[in-house]
Structures are given as C-alpha cells and as structure tokens.
Design an enzyme around this catalytic site. Structure first.
Site, PDB file in Angstrom:
ATOM      1  N   THR A  36       0.702  -1.220   0.099  1.00 46.83           N
ATOM      2  CA  THR A  36       0.028   0.233   0.078  1.00 46.83           C
ATOM      3  C   THR A  36       0.782   1.459  -0.022  1.00 46.83           C
ATOM      4  O   THR A  36       1.679   1.496   1.143  1.00 46.83           O
ATOM      5  CB  THR A  36      -0.846   0.040   1.259  1.00 46.83           C
ATOM      6  OG1 THR A  36      -1.564  -1.122   1.270  1.00 46.83           O
ATOM      7  CG2 THR A  36      -2.005   1.363   1.276  1.00 46.83           C
ATOM      8  N   LYS A  92      -7.616  -0.205  -2.012  1.00 49.50           N
ATOM      9  CA  LYS A  92      -6.813  -0.562  -0.823  1.00 49.50           C
ATOM     10  C   LYS A  92      -6.957   0.800   0.283  1.00 49.50           C
ATOM     11  O   LYS A  92      -6.804   0.613   1.702  1.00 49.50           O
ATOM     12  CB  LYS A  92      -5.534  -0.941  -1.115  1.00 49.50           C
ATOM     13  CG  LYS A  92      -4.742  -1.347   0.360  1.00 49.50           C
ATOM     14  CD  LYS A  92      -5.173  -2.669   0.719  1.00 49.50           C
ATOM     15  CE  LYS A  92      -4.621  -3.197   2.070  1.00 49.50           C
ATOM     16  NZ  LYS A  92      -3.336  -3.647   1.966  1.00 49.50           N
ATOM     17  N   LYS A 108       1.657   5.101   8.317  1.00 47.71           N
ATOM     18  CA  LYS A 108       1.587   5.472   7.136  1.00 47.71           C
ATOM     19  C   LYS A 108       0.469   5.284   6.296  1.00 47.71           C
ATOM     20  O   LYS A 108      -0.049   6.059   5.562  1.00 47.71           O
ATOM     21  CB  LYS A 108       2.649   4.265   6.514  1.00 47.71           C
ATOM     22  CG  LYS A 108       2.625   4.102   4.761  1.00 47.71           C
ATOM     23  CD  LYS A 108       3.566   2.965   4.387  1.00 47.71           C
ATOM     24  CE  LYS A 108       3.070   1.810   4.612  1.00 47.71           C
ATOM     25  NZ  LYS A 108       1.989   1.351   3.742  1.00 47.71           N
TER      26      LYS A 108
END
Length: 299
Positions: free
Chosen positions: A98, A174, A246
């Site tokens: 991702t 995602k 993140k």
C-alpha cells in the site's frame, strides 16, 4: 514439481517469506533480502536465493515487491541497483504494498520504457494467511498484465478482486480498505480499554461483543492481540503500528485531495501517531490500546 514460470520475491520478511514459500509449492521462486538470516530461512524452504536483487530478478516472469512507500518503490526499480534494467520485455512487476496512488503514474511510465507492465495488487491478510494462499488481493492492471501475473496471484489469493484496468485502481480501493481497518482497530482498542475501566473481564467482554451486532472481522482478529498487548509485554508483531501511521496518512491525503471530510479516520490517525511518539512504532498495531490506557486497571 515446480513450473518454469519464475517469480522473484524481493524482501523476505514477515510477509515476503511466507508468500515466497507458498509460491514455491508450484512455481520457480527466486528470493532476495538484505538480511542474511532471512536468506537462510528462504533457502531452507526451497527458494533459490541470490546475493543481489538484480541477480534474483534476472530472467523472472514476475517480480513481487513489498515496499514501504513510493520512494522505496522507485529506488528498488530504478535506483543505482534497480531491477527494472535487468527485466526482460514482457515481464511484470507485482506491487503488493500500500503506497497510495501518487507514485503509480511515474512508475508505469518508467517501466514501459523497459517493456514491463505494473500490476497494482495491494494485499492484506497477515503472514499466516500469506503462507496458506488465503490473502485478499485487489488488482488494477490491464487484462494482458493480469494474465501474466495470474500464476502468482492465484496462488496467493483466496479472494482476488479486479478493481479496474489501470494501475492505481488497486491502490485506491486499498486506501478505502485501510480507512476502515485503521478505524476498526482503534475503536476495538478503545472499547476494550473502556471494559477494563468499568471493571469488566475483558476476555468475556470480547467474546460477548463478537457474538453481537458490534462484532467485526477486525475485532475478532485484533481483539485477542489487544488483550495480549495490554496484559503482557506485548503481542507478537504481525502488523507494526507504524504501518497504520503510514496507511492512515495515505487515507488522510486521499480524503483531502478529494475534498472529503473524514473526521473519524483523522481521529484514528492521531492515535497511531501518538503511539509512534510513545515508542510503540515497532510494536504490533494492537498496542494502540496503550495510547488510551497505558496500564490495566482490573486485576
């Protein structure tokens, strides 16, 4: 008996090694990692290991990448020792990480100069499910690129969802997925911390919640680990807390770019940032409970 189809797995960490092992059950697998102990584990599992990423990638039909962010993606492919230069035209790069949508257009353009396609295929499920071929993978790629990547993807995924025909589509879905996952983990941690504050048995509370309308996959998956993080020295690290720093950052960037308010996601992101600031970055993400409740009250 392994196939002549060759997959190179770059990075043999918590996810890379079980994926490589799963792929090696039917395909020819090359592996590389900068850590010698991981190379030895891979060799013990029947994976051909190499001294450099370029050596491992040479001649591969597909290269499977698990990188942290867009900068690392660019370095692995196009840096001084980047592997793109040794790939044969017609090969594919499978991006299982991702990284958000921003890095994708430039990556596609640069790979095209080598005659190589990008298969945008972010995956989730954890190390155990990776080794069993039970991952959720969402894919954005042309039909031709998907066909080239199919031998690897079909071995790794129990649920393989084609989102669209262009790289970036997988990253977009995602991002939506990670919004929910990040919020669900943070909410589960807050709920179990509240149970403790109210004097309830947390294990019994978790079991009751799972059986009712408040239940969710993430509650069932992370709940026991949240209790381990709270009661003991910490849960086994299956997904680091800083991964959600993140990922929730990617979510925040995407929502701002779309002009969309996402106050719940923003609040969850702050919990992960606080956890990182408190030294929990390398802990399992279940340790986020310690942000709201540093010590257990009920004994």
């Amino acid at each position: 008996m392994t196939s002549t189809y060759t997959v190179t797995v770059l990075g043999l960490g918590a996810m890379g090694l079980p994926m490589a092992t799963r792929l090696a059950s039917q395909l020819t697998v090359h592996g590389f990692d900068i850590a010698e102990p991981r190379l030895q584990l891979a060799a013990d599992a029947g994976i051909a290991t190499f001294g450099t990423a370029r050596e491992a990638a040479k001649g591969a039909d597909a290269v499977l990448l698990a990188v942290r962010n867009g900068e690392q993606l660019n370095d692995v492919l196009f840096g001084d020792q980047g592997v793109a230069a040794v790939l044969e035209p017609g090969a594919v790069v499978i991006l299982g990480s991702t990284v958000g949508t921003d890095a994708i257009p430039a990556t596609v353009e640069k790979l095209a100069a080598f005659g190589v396609d990008l298969v945008d295929a972010p995956l989730s499920g954890g190390p155990k499910r990776a080794g069993e071929g039970d991952l959720l993978i969402v894919v954005g790629a042309s039909p031709e690129a998907r066909a080239k990547a199919a031998p690897a993807l079909e071995l790794l995924a129990s649920t393989l969802t084609v989102v669209g025909d262009k790289p970036g589509d997988g990253q977009a879905l995602k991002t939506v997925n990670q919004l929910l996952c990040g919020v669900h983990i943070a909410a589960a941690a807050e709920a179990l911390a509240l149970a403790d504050a109210l004097g309830l048995d947390q294990a019994k509370t978790l079991a009751a919640l799972e059986a009712g309308a408040a239940g969710s996959f993430m509650l069932s998956n992370r709940g026991p680990r949240i209790l381990e993080a709270y009661d003991q020295d910490g849960a086994e690290v299956l997904s680091r807390l800083d991964i959600f720093v993140k990922d929730m950052g990617i979510v925040g960037k995407a929502t701002r770019a779309a002009g969309l308010a996402a106050p719940v996601a923003a609040a969850a992101e702050q919990l992960y940032l606080l956890g990182q600031a408190q030294g929990l970055a390398a802990s399992d993400d279940s340790a986020v409970i310690k942000v709201v409740a540093p010590t257990k009250r009920t004994k």
